[in-house]
Design a protein around this motif. Sequence first.
Motif, PDB file in Angstrom:
ATOM      1  N   LEU A  88      -2.453 -11.001  -5.363  1.00 40.29           N
ATOM      2  CA  LEU A  88      -1.843 -10.208  -6.438  1.00 40.29           C
ATOM      3  C   LEU A  88      -2.435  -8.797  -6.485  1.00 40.29           C
ATOM      4  CD1 LEU A  88      -1.660 -12.902  -9.287  1.00 40.29           C
ATOM      5  CD2 LEU A  88       0.239 -11.979  -7.935  1.00 40.29           C
ATOM      6  N   LEU A  89      -3.768  -8.708  -6.364  1.00 43.04           N
ATOM      7  CA  LEU A  89      -4.417  -7.395  -6.370  1.00 43.04           C
ATOM      8  C   LEU A  89      -3.967  -6.575  -5.160  1.00 43.04           C
ATOM      9  CD1 LEU A  89      -6.449  -5.357  -7.496  1.00 43.04           C
ATOM     10  CD2 LEU A  89      -8.244  -6.534  -6.189  1.00 43.04           C
ATOM     11  N   GLY A  90      -3.944  -7.205  -3.989  1.00 44.81           N
ATOM     12  CA  GLY A  90      -3.535  -6.507  -2.772  1.00 44.81           C
ATOM     13  C   GLY A  90      -2.113  -5.983  -2.859  1.00 44.81           C
ATOM     14  N   ILE A  91      -1.207  -6.806  -3.386  1.00 49.68           N
ATOM     15  CA  ILE A  91       0.197  -6.392  -3.539  1.00 49.68           C
ATOM     16  C   ILE A  91       0.306  -5.221  -4.523  1.00 49.68           C
ATOM     17  CG2 ILE A  91       2.449  -7.123  -4.434  1.00 49.68           C
ATOM     18  CD1 ILE A  91       1.744  -9.951  -3.335  1.00 49.68           C
ATOM     19  N   TYR A  92      -0.482  -5.298  -5.621  1.00 47.13           N
ATOM     20  CA  TYR A  92      -0.466  -4.208  -6.613  1.00 47.13           C
ATOM     21  C   TYR A  92      -0.947  -2.903  -5.963  1.00 47.13           C
ATOM     22  CZ  TYR A  92      -1.720  -1.344 -10.621  1.00 47.13           C
ATOM     23  OH  TYR A  92      -1.833  -0.304 -11.519  1.00 47.13           O
ATOM     24  N   ILE A  93      -2.035  -2.964  -5.218  1.00 49.86           N
ATOM     25  CA  ILE A  93      -2.577  -1.769  -4.539  1.00 49.86           C
ATOM     26  C   ILE A  93      -1.555  -1.217  -3.550  1.00 49.86           C
ATOM     27  CG2 ILE A  93      -4.349  -0.947  -2.924  1.00 49.86           C
ATOM     28  CD1 ILE A  93      -5.408  -1.348  -5.750  1.00 49.86           C
ATOM     29  N   HIS A  94      -0.937  -2.107  -2.779  1.00 48.25           N
ATOM     30  CA  HIS A  94       0.039  -1.689  -1.757  1.00 48.25           C
ATOM     31  C   HIS A  94       1.230  -0.961  -2.387  1.00 48.25           C
ATOM     32  CE1 HIS A  94       2.225  -1.852   2.065  1.00 48.25           C
ATOM     33  NE2 HIS A  94       3.283  -2.189   1.363  1.00 48.25           N
ATOM     34  N   ASN A  95       1.645  -1.443  -3.570  1.00 49.29           N
ATOM     35  CA  ASN A  95       2.830  -0.880  -4.220  1.00 49.29           C
ATOM     36  C   ASN A  95       2.539   0.369  -5.041  1.00 49.29           C
ATOM     37  OD1 ASN A  95       4.476  -2.891  -3.169  1.00 49.29           O
ATOM     38  ND2 ASN A  95       4.195  -4.248  -4.935  1.00 49.29           N
ATOM     39  N   ASN A  96       1.259   0.618  -5.382  1.00 47.22           N
ATOM     40  CA  ASN A  96       0.954   1.707  -6.310  1.00 47.22           C
ATOM     41  C   ASN A  96       0.077   2.821  -5.736  1.00 47.22           C
ATOM     42  OD1 ASN A  96       1.984   0.876  -9.223  1.00 47.22           O
ATOM     43  ND2 ASN A  96       1.226  -0.993  -8.231  1.00 47.22           N
ATOM     44  N   LEU A  97      -0.472   2.616  -4.530  1.00 48.77           N
ATOM     45  CA  LEU A  97      -1.278   3.671  -3.911  1.00 48.77           C
ATOM     46  C   LEU A  97      -0.621   4.133  -2.620  1.00 48.77           C
ATOM     47  CD1 LEU A  97      -4.979   2.374  -4.289  1.00 48.77           C
ATOM     48  CD2 LEU A  97      -3.696   3.860  -5.834  1.00 48.77           C
ATOM     49  N   ASN A  98      -0.942   5.377  -2.227  1.00 42.34           N
ATOM     50  CA  ASN A  98      -0.406   5.832  -0.944  1.00 42.34           C
ATOM     51  C   ASN A  98      -1.124   5.123   0.211  1.00 42.34           C
ATOM     52  OD1 ASN A  98      -2.823   7.307  -0.157  1.00 42.34           O
ATOM     53  ND2 ASN A  98      -2.218   8.865  -1.653  1.00 42.34           N
ATOM     54  N   ASP A 156      -3.058   6.010   2.752  1.00 38.44           N
ATOM     55  CA  ASP A 156      -4.461   6.305   3.037  1.00 38.44           C
ATOM     56  C   ASP A 156      -5.397   5.680   2.004  1.00 38.44           C
ATOM     57  OD1 ASP A 156      -3.793   7.736   5.270  1.00 38.44           O
ATOM     58  OD2 ASP A 156      -3.789   9.702   4.260  1.00 38.44           O
ATOM     59  N   ASP A 157      -4.999   5.783   0.715  1.00 36.52           N
ATOM     60  CA  ASP A 157      -5.825   5.196  -0.342  1.00 36.52           C
ATOM     61  C   ASP A 157      -5.860   3.674  -0.233  1.00 36.52           C
ATOM     62  OD1 ASP A 157      -6.397   7.685  -1.311  1.00 36.52           O
ATOM     63  OD2 ASP A 157      -4.890   7.647  -2.914  1.00 36.52           O
ATOM     64  N   ALA A 158      -4.708   3.090   0.090  1.00 32.84           N
ATOM     65  CA  ALA A 158      -4.635   1.630   0.258  1.00 32.84           C
ATOM     66  C   ALA A 158      -5.524   1.185   1.414  1.00 32.84           C
ATOM     67  CB  ALA A 158      -3.195   1.189   0.494  1.00 32.84           C
ATOM     68  N   LYS A 159      -5.528   1.977   2.500  1.00 29.50           N
ATOM     69  CA  LYS A 159      -6.369   1.658   3.659  1.00 29.50           C
ATOM     70  C   LYS A 159      -7.843   1.742   3.284  1.00 29.50           C
ATOM     71  CE  LYS A 159      -7.025   1.158   8.219  1.00 29.50           C
ATOM     72  NZ  LYS A 159      -8.477   1.079   8.261  1.00 29.50           N
ATOM     73  N   GLY A 160      -8.199   2.778   2.496  1.00 27.68           N
ATOM     74  CA  GLY A 160      -9.578   2.913   2.043  1.00 27.68           C
ATOM     75  C   GLY A 160     -10.002   1.743   1.180  1.00 27.68           C
ATOM     76  N   PHE A 161      -9.109   1.341   0.258  1.00 25.41           N
ATOM     77  CA  PHE A 161      -9.390   0.184  -0.596  1.00 25.41           C
ATOM     78  C   PHE A 161      -9.576  -1.068   0.260  1.00 25.41           C
ATOM     79  CE2 PHE A 161      -7.694  -3.659  -2.556  1.00 25.41           C
ATOM     80  CZ  PHE A 161      -8.474  -3.758  -3.694  1.00 25.41           C
ATOM     81  N   SER A 162      -8.682  -1.254   1.229  1.00 28.82           N
ATOM     82  CA  SER A 162      -8.731  -2.440   2.084  1.00 28.82           C
ATOM     83  C   SER A 162     -10.055  -2.524   2.838  1.00 28.82           C
ATOM     84  CB  SER A 162      -7.568  -2.423   3.085  1.00 28.82           C
ATOM     85  OG  SER A 162      -7.652  -3.508   3.980  1.00 28.82           O
ATOM     86  N   ASP A 163     -10.487  -1.391   3.399  1.00 25.59           N
ATOM     87  CA  ASP A 163     -11.750  -1.373   4.153  1.00 25.59           C
ATOM     88  C   ASP A 163     -12.934  -1.752   3.273  1.00 25.59           C
ATOM     89  OD1 ASP A 163     -10.419  -0.623   6.442  1.00 25.59           O
ATOM     90  OD2 ASP A 163     -10.824   1.535   6.194  1.00 25.59           O
TER      91      ASP A 163
END
Length: 420
Positions: A31-41, A43-50
């Motif tokens: 759920l958190l990952g999907i929210y991040i994917h849908n609401n961040l650009n 590059d930011d999503a990649k940074g969060f993922s790392d």
Amino acid sequence: MTKPENHQDQKKSFFSNLTVQILVAMIAGALLGIYIHNNLNEDDAKGFSDKIKMLATIFIRLVQMIISPLVFTTLVVGIAKLGDIKSVGRIGGKAMLWFFSASFISLLIGMFWVNTLQPGIGLDLGTVDLSTASEVTDKTKVFSFQNFVEHIIPKSIVEAMATNEILQIVIFSIFFGLAAASIGDNAKPVVNALDKTSHIILKMVNYVMKFAPVGVFGAIAGVFAIKDVNDLLFTYAKFFSSFMVGILSLWVFLLAIGFIFLRGRMATLLKRITGPIVIAFGTTSSEAVFPKLTEELERFGVKDKIVSFMLPLGYSFNLDGSMMYMTFASIFIAQVYGVELDTPTQMTMLLVLMLTSKGIAGVPRASLVVVAATCGMFNIPVEGIALILPIDHFCDMFRSGTNVLGNAIATSVVGKWEKE
């Protein structure tokens, strides 16, 4: 007054169950990952993922910290308790018979379903970046008979332990255990010390496993943050659904074989190994549950000397989910490129896969490396590995869980054969 207390105790027990905690962590991570994917650009999503994936990295490294000393201590003690070369040879023979039979059938199941469902026919190549295959194909240079031999025999047990080369540690431990057994009573102080050490390490497992839900949460959130799962599964719907048919068929086969030998105890075994399977599924690492699986199989009733001998061998020679995927993925790539493979050629491929896959335990993304090398041998475009890279993580979840199931059943059945 007692009824509410019992209800509260049951509720507390349910939520303190490791498997439940991991399942909740998987859902929360998704759920958190999907929210991040849908609401961040992107590059930011990649940074969060790392960053969030560091939680999974920490958990897996904690487990890896334990594996080498656990394999060494338990295997030496197990062999010393077995007592002689004949016993080791007998159990080893049964183990290898099981492993090669299970590997052959797993490969056969993958070959059957990819030919029956033909997921590679009519796939559009236009949107796939073939350059991404280089990260896997570069590793095929380790793929040779010389490397296979060098990979099995350790030149230094310290180096083998430092790099968690399970197969090399197994070889050294077998020699050490047999030597200890041959000395007899004089070796007892050393064997007893290693026995006590193994119990201390298994106690460490309990501490490390408390971090498992956090590690799974990080792994799942990190993946969902950077992948558009809906688009991915839609694009690869035929491939993934065909793969799932193959994996479910393999599960049915493994569970049926387990029931034939274990009868009513099969349900108890499944209850014991549900936690390790879920952890392997969430982290895509069957290695991450090696210590926990050791503990659960001993609790199930398999003698420690059988568990300590079978599991390290199984992690090197008995990866059923990965084996099924290898034939499936190799022939899938051939279908995409229109490469005709007749039945004798496919059977030859199956035998090649069964032998070559045994030499790369511990190689990152081992299944893909084997698939890439096999494609090269049979004149299938190696860059086709890029076709399955986007969906590989989700396939790996099911492969890892299946590998754990296969090794648990193999160890339990051999334990029963030995009346242990």
